[in-house]
Design a protein around this motif. Structure first.
Motif, mmCIF file in Angstrom:
data_model
loop_
_atom_site.group_PDB
_atom_site.id
_atom_site.type_symbol
_atom_site.label_atom_id
_atom_site.label_comp_id
_atom_site.label_asym_id
_atom_site.label_seq_id
_atom_site.Cartn_x
_atom_site.Cartn_y
_atom_site.Cartn_z
ATOM 1 N N ARG A 12 0.350 -2.318 -7.911
ATOM 2 C CA ARG A 12 1.095 -2.047 -9.145
ATOM 3 C C ARG A 12 1.991 -3.213 -9.540
ATOM 4 N NH1 ARG A 12 6.215 -0.813 -7.470
ATOM 5 N NH2 ARG A 12 6.472 -0.009 -5.345
ATOM 6 N N ASP A 13 1.951 -4.285 -8.752
ATOM 7 C CA ASP A 13 2.747 -5.476 -9.057
ATOM 8 C C ASP A 13 1.790 -6.641 -9.290
ATOM 9 O OD1 ASP A 13 4.240 -7.827 -9.026
ATOM 10 O OD2 ASP A 13 5.637 -7.118 -7.511
ATOM 11 N N PRO A 14 1.494 -7.003 -10.538
ATOM 12 C CA PRO A 14 0.499 -8.040 -10.822
ATOM 13 C C PRO A 14 0.853 -9.407 -10.246
ATOM 14 C CG PRO A 14 1.719 -7.439 -12.807
ATOM 15 C CD PRO A 14 2.066 -6.422 -11.770
ATOM 16 N N VAL A 15 2.145 -9.722 -10.152
ATOM 17 C CA VAL A 15 2.545 -11.022 -9.606
ATOM 18 C C VAL A 15 2.231 -11.089 -8.112
ATOM 19 C CG1 VAL A 15 4.435 -12.648 -9.279
ATOM 20 C CG2 VAL A 15 4.341 -11.245 -11.347
ATOM 21 N N MET A 16 2.566 -10.008 -7.389
ATOM 22 C CA MET A 16 2.244 -9.996 -5.964
ATOM 23 C C MET A 16 0.734 -9.911 -5.741
ATOM 24 S SD MET A 16 3.913 -7.923 -2.805
ATOM 25 C CE MET A 16 5.170 -9.206 -2.720
ATOM 26 N N LYS A 17 0.035 -9.213 -6.627
ATOM 27 C CA LYS A 17 -1.428 -9.153 -6.544
ATOM 28 C C LYS A 17 -2.017 -10.560 -6.647
ATOM 29 C CE LYS A 17 -5.482 -6.976 -6.747
ATOM 30 N NZ LYS A 17 -6.412 -8.053 -7.070
ATOM 31 N N ARG A 18 -1.458 -11.346 -7.540
ATOM 32 C CA ARG A 18 -1.932 -12.719 -7.676
ATOM 33 C C ARG A 18 -1.666 -13.515 -6.399
ATOM 34 N NH1 ARG A 18 0.118 -17.143 -12.207
ATOM 35 N NH2 ARG A 18 -1.094 -18.908 -11.402
ATOM 36 N N ALA A 19 -0.489 -13.285 -5.782
ATOM 37 C CA ALA A 19 -0.162 -13.982 -4.535
ATOM 38 C C ALA A 19 -1.176 -13.643 -3.444
ATOM 39 C CB ALA A 19 1.249 -13.609 -4.081
ATOM 40 N N PHE A 20 -1.543 -12.358 -3.332
ATOM 41 C CA PHE A 20 -2.542 -11.959 -2.341
ATOM 42 C C PHE A 20 -3.911 -12.547 -2.673
ATOM 43 C CE2 PHE A 20 0.432 -8.707 -0.795
ATOM 44 C CZ PHE A 20 0.175 -8.780 0.565
#
Length: 209
Positions: A116-124
């Protein structure tokens, strides 16, 4: 540590200055120190913030300079105690990400947050891309090893310095003990004053006779 931080902090702030430029145009300078060791003994908070204040009355000199310390070991202690909430706290979330590679439980929780966090999704996603790219992974491991080697060198240097201080202190105590024995002081009194073992004082006494 404190001197280096203040030096770079002030240097970054003053580096903005150009000839004829008014001080009011200088941007606020924030120094962020993310530490993998315990630094501030006065508190168990993992995130502390410092400004410039007058010593006695504690009023601020300026708000354009700010230092943050984020101590990962303290954060991990709070994680073990379940005293952090990465679900709602962005700072805790991103700092815990630094430890996710070595802690499966943290990784799983952050992966759930990334849904639900697109910024953290990008980091992963970037991390997964790095894992699949052998060249980048080798570069990452090389940098990681260099950092660990540097940390080991620093720790070994600290141990050597501590050992040298202890040896110097011992030599000083032995010298004092010899002088006191020469002046006729009792081994018991010398042991009490120098904190040296009584057996060591007795050996010194035998050597002097």
């Amino acid at each position: 540590m404190e001197k280096r931080t203040l030096y770079y902090w002030s240097r970054i702030y003053s580096a903005q200055m150009q000839k004829g430029m008014p001080y009011t145009e200088l941007a606020k300078t924030i120094a962020i120190n993310i530490l993998n060791f315990r630094f501030l003994r006065e508190t168990e908070r993992f995130h502390t913030t410092f400004h410039l204040y007058e010593d006695q009355e504690q009023f601020p000199l300026t708000d354009v300079m700010e230092i943050h310390f984020m101590e990962i070991p303290k954060l991990m202690d709070k994680w073990e105690q379940r005293a952090v909430n990465p679900q709602d706290n962005e700072l805790e979330r991103w700092l815990l990400l630094l430890e996710a590679d070595d802690h499966e439980e943290i990784r799983k929780e952050l992966e759930a947050i990334a849904m639900r966090d697109p910024v953290m999704k990008r980091a992963f996603d970037e991390w997964e891309d790095l894992s699949r790219d052998e060249k980048k992974w080798v570069e990452y491991e090389s940098r990681r090893k260099a950092i660990l080697d540097e940390m080991a060198d620093v720790r070994e240097a600290e141990i050597r310095q501590q050992k040298a201080r202890e040896e110097g202190l011992l030599e000083g105590k032995l010298l004092v003990a010899k002088e006191m024995l020469a002046e006729g002081e009792s081994p018991e009194r010398i042991a009490k004053l120098t904190k040296l073992p009584l057996e060591e004082i007795e050996k010194l006494k035998q050597q002097l006779h």
